[in-house]
Design a protein around this motif. Structure first.
Motif, PDB file in Angstrom:
ATOM      1  N   PRO A 226       0.816  -1.220   0.000  1.00  0.00           N
ATOM      2  CA  PRO A 226       0.000   0.000   0.000  1.00  0.00           C
ATOM      3  C   PRO A 226       0.851   1.272   0.000  1.00  0.00           C
ATOM      4  O   PRO A 226       0.515   2.260  -0.680  1.00  0.00           O
ATOM      5  N   ILE A 227       1.947   1.254   0.768  1.00  0.00           N
ATOM      6  CA  ILE A 227       2.840   2.422   0.799  1.00  0.00           C
ATOM      7  C   ILE A 227       3.478   2.635  -0.563  1.00  0.00           C
ATOM      8  O   ILE A 227       3.580   3.768  -1.054  1.00  0.00           O
ATOM      9  N   TYR A 228       3.915   1.535  -1.191  1.00  0.00           N
ATOM     10  CA  TYR A 228       4.531   1.628  -2.526  1.00  0.00           C
ATOM     11  C   TYR A 228       3.541   2.182  -3.548  1.00  0.00           C
ATOM     12  O   TYR A 228       3.874   3.073  -4.343  1.00  0.00           O
ATOM     13  N   MET A 229       2.312   1.677  -3.505  1.00  0.00           N
ATOM     14  CA  MET A 229       1.309   2.136  -4.480  1.00  0.00           C
ATOM     15  C   MET A 229       0.896   3.581  -4.226  1.00  0.00           C
ATOM     16  O   MET A 229       0.680   4.346  -5.175  1.00  0.00           O
ATOM     17  N   ASN A 230       0.797   3.972  -2.945  1.00  0.00           N
ATOM     18  CA  ASN A 230       0.339   5.322  -2.612  1.00  0.00           C
ATOM     19  C   ASN A 230       1.435   6.370  -2.780  1.00  0.00           C
ATOM     20  O   ASN A 230       1.238   7.420  -3.397  1.00  0.00           O
ATOM     21  N   ASP A 231       2.612   6.083  -2.209  1.00  0.00           N
ATOM     22  CA  ASP A 231       3.664   7.094  -2.129  1.00  0.00           C
ATOM     23  C   ASP A 231       4.628   7.091  -3.312  1.00  0.00           C
ATOM     24  O   ASP A 231       5.267   8.108  -3.590  1.00  0.00           O
ATOM     25  N   TYR A 232       4.770   5.948  -3.996  1.00  0.00           N
ATOM     26  CA  TYR A 232       5.723   5.846  -5.106  1.00  0.00           C
ATOM     27  C   TYR A 232       5.023   5.837  -6.465  1.00  0.00           C
ATOM     28  O   TYR A 232       5.460   6.522  -7.389  1.00  0.00           O
ATOM     29  N   LEU A 233       3.963   5.024  -6.573  1.00  0.00           N
ATOM     30  CA  LEU A 233       3.241   4.949  -7.847  1.00  0.00           C
ATOM     31  C   LEU A 233       2.108   5.964  -7.932  1.00  0.00           C
ATOM     32  O   LEU A 233       1.580   6.215  -9.018  1.00  0.00           O
ATOM     33  N   HIS A 234       1.713   6.531  -6.776  1.00  0.00           N
ATOM     34  CA  HIS A 234       0.664   7.547  -6.695  1.00  0.00           C
ATOM     35  C   HIS A 234      -0.653   7.067  -7.327  1.00  0.00           C
ATOM     36  O   HIS A 234      -1.321   7.806  -8.066  1.00  0.00           O
ATOM     37  N   LEU A 235      -1.023   5.848  -7.009  1.00  0.00           N
ATOM     38  CA  LEU A 235      -2.274   5.305  -7.496  1.00  0.00           C
ATOM     39  C   LEU A 235      -3.428   5.830  -6.646  1.00  0.00           C
ATOM     40  O   LEU A 235      -3.271   6.037  -5.441  1.00  0.00           O
ATOM     41  N   PRO A 236      -4.595   6.042  -7.235  1.00  0.00           N
ATOM     42  CA  PRO A 236      -5.759   6.473  -6.447  1.00  0.00           C
ATOM     43  C   PRO A 236      -6.099   5.434  -5.375  1.00  0.00           C
ATOM     44  O   PRO A 236      -5.847   4.238  -5.544  1.00  0.00           O
ATOM     45  N   ALA A 237      -6.722   5.903  -4.286  1.00  0.00           N
ATOM     46  CA  ALA A 237      -7.053   5.008  -3.179  1.00  0.00           C
ATOM     47  C   ALA A 237      -7.974   3.878  -3.620  1.00  0.00           C
ATOM     48  O   ALA A 237      -7.842   2.736  -3.158  1.00  0.00           O
ATOM     49  N   VAL A 238      -8.893   4.175  -4.528  1.00  0.00           N
ATOM     50  CA  VAL A 238      -9.819   3.147  -5.013  1.00  0.00           C
ATOM     51  C   VAL A 238      -9.059   2.055  -5.765  1.00  0.00           C
ATOM     52  O   VAL A 238      -9.339   0.859  -5.614  1.00  0.00           O
ATOM     53  N   VAL A 239      -8.082   2.453  -6.564  1.00  0.00           N
ATOM     54  CA  VAL A 239      -7.283   1.477  -7.319  1.00  0.00           C
ATOM     55  C   VAL A 239      -6.442   0.634  -6.361  1.00  0.00           C
ATOM     56  O   VAL A 239      -6.370  -0.594  -6.501  1.00  0.00           O
ATOM     57  N   SER A 240      -5.834   1.280  -5.379  1.00  0.00           N
ATOM     58  CA  SER A 240      -5.040   0.543  -4.402  1.00  0.00           C
ATOM     59  C   SER A 240      -5.886  -0.472  -3.646  1.00  0.00           C
ATOM     60  O   SER A 240      -5.476  -1.616  -3.429  1.00  0.00           O
ATOM     61  N   GLY A 241      -7.094  -0.050  -3.243  1.00  0.00           N
ATOM     62  CA  GLY A 241      -7.990  -0.976  -2.553  1.00  0.00           C
ATOM     63  C   GLY A 241      -8.409  -2.124  -3.442  1.00  0.00           C
ATOM     64  O   GLY A 241      -8.514  -3.272  -2.994  1.00  0.00           O
TER      65      GLY A 241
END
Length: 384
Positions: A226-241
């Motif tokens: 989740p940290i990688y997707m949020n902070d590095y890839l900057h994916l939307p929260a819906v996509v990460s979930g």
């Protein structure tokens, strides 16, 4: 099972973020939180041995569920960084044994009724846990984003306690006569296990150790993906979930198929394939930098747990048929050992390797497990 999966999976991807963002611990320290799970196998063994001695599964199940409620509620109201660590190592250590007691009760019921479809029944019940894992990560992300991580943890506590509601005041899953037979059988089995010592448990412990290597990537993934997707890839929260939630969806689809395939090619051979999927999944996390790569990794991981989630408990019970509650507790609590290994690996690995290279380590673990299970499938300890 559904409520158990719903509660735990809501918290699992968010606990590291709670420690980092609310209690202000470092990334490495947050990864070390999973070391607190090392006490769970001891608690699980004690609960399992007591269950095999008495044959009374459901009372212990309820006590473990209450322990989970108290533990998660305590973490939700923690104000110091050390508090979640202590609570997890003590109170939550007993919470994990709840599921193993249910599976032991199911085994007793199926054995008493001599069900010809016992493996399928166990797999279907296990699917309910997986169904909870489909909804839980998305629900946890929503609750954290809208109401904060403490509200999410309080919800986890409520779901954990709610496990006891569907069974009501049921004392046993079988008739009195069947219970009497099961109680006598479990007491005799416990004496046999203690009399033959650790030797009789070696096949179970070997399989459980290999399972730990397969599972070790999960705490690393839930702590840092989740940290990688949020902070590095900057994916939307819906996509990460959605990335987190697609794994149990694939798992749920594959579990009944895995039962059918296992009957054709053998349960251990199928698990070799499952462990190999784990290698591919972690390589996707380590070597790709897009949402498509994250989805691909999670789909492969769904293949891993579509095989191991439904069939692993069956293999464990067959490897120690003399004491199924102990076998169930040892196997189910192995996820705690895997979490500790993954937490240590993740905490050290992210410091030295960084993100996403740290995922190469669980890929290596899964590779070792693939080799080990392949060897075990050819040994005299293999099961059908």
């Amino acid at each position: 099972m559904f409520l158990s999966g719903l509660g735990f999976s809501a918290a699992a991807p968010q606990i590291a973020l709670f420690l980092v963002n609310v209690l202000h611990v470092s990334l490495s320290t947050a990864g070390l939180y999973y070391l607190t799970n090392l006490t769970a196998p001891v608690a699980g063994y004690l609960i399992g041995a007591r269950s095999d001695h008495t044959g009374k599964r459901l009372g212990l199940f309820r006590l473990c569920a209450v322990a989970g409620f108290v533990g998660w509620l305590g973490i939700a109201f923690s104000t110091e960084a050390w508090m979640p660590f202590v609570i997890s190592a003590t109170v939550l250590a007993f919470a994990g044994a709840a599921s193993s007691q249910l599976f032991a009760a199911i085994h007793d019921d199926l054995k008493a009724s001599e069900s010809p479809v016992a493996d399928g029944v166990t797999s279907i019940v296990r699917m309910a846990l997986t169904a909870g894992w489909i909804v839980g990560p998305v629900l946890g992300a929503f609750l954290t984003a809208e109401f904060g991580p403490r509200t999410m943890l309080i919800s986890t506590a409520i779901f954990t306690l709610a496990q006891i509601v569907p069974l009501g005041f049921l004392r046993s899953s079988t008739t009195f006569e069947a219970d009497f037979t099961v109680d006598a059988m479990t007491a005799e089995s416990e004496r046999n296990v203690r009399g033959r010592g650790i030797r009789i448990m070696l096949p179970l412990l070997t399989f459980t150790g290999l399972y730990v290597l397969v599972y070790a990537g999960e705490p690393i993934k839930y702590a840092y993906l989740p940290i990688y997707m949020n902070d590095y890839l900057h994916l939307p929260a819906v996509v990460s979930g959605a990335v987190i939630g697609i794994q149990p969806l694939i798992e749920l689809i594959l579990m009944p198929i895995a039962v059918i395939v296992a009957r054709r090619i053998g349960i251990m051979r199928l698990m070799v394939i499952g462990a190999a999927f784990g290698v591919g999944a972690n390589l996707c996390f380590a070597l790709t930098d897009s949402a498509a790569g994250m989805f691909a990794g999670q789909i492969l991981m769904g293949g891993v747990w579509g095989i191991f989630a439904g069939l692993g408990i069956i293999v464990a019970q067959r490897l120690l048929a003399e004491a199924v509650a102990t076998a169930s507790a040892v196997f189910m609590s192995s996820t705690a050992v895997a979490s500790a290994l993954g937490g240590l690996t993740g905490g050290l690995g992210v410091a030295f390797l960084g993100l996403p290279t740290v995922f190469l380590v669980p890929a290596a673990y899964a590779g070792l497990a693939t080799i080990g299970i392949a060897i075990m499938s050819r040994s005299r300890h293999s099961v059908n």
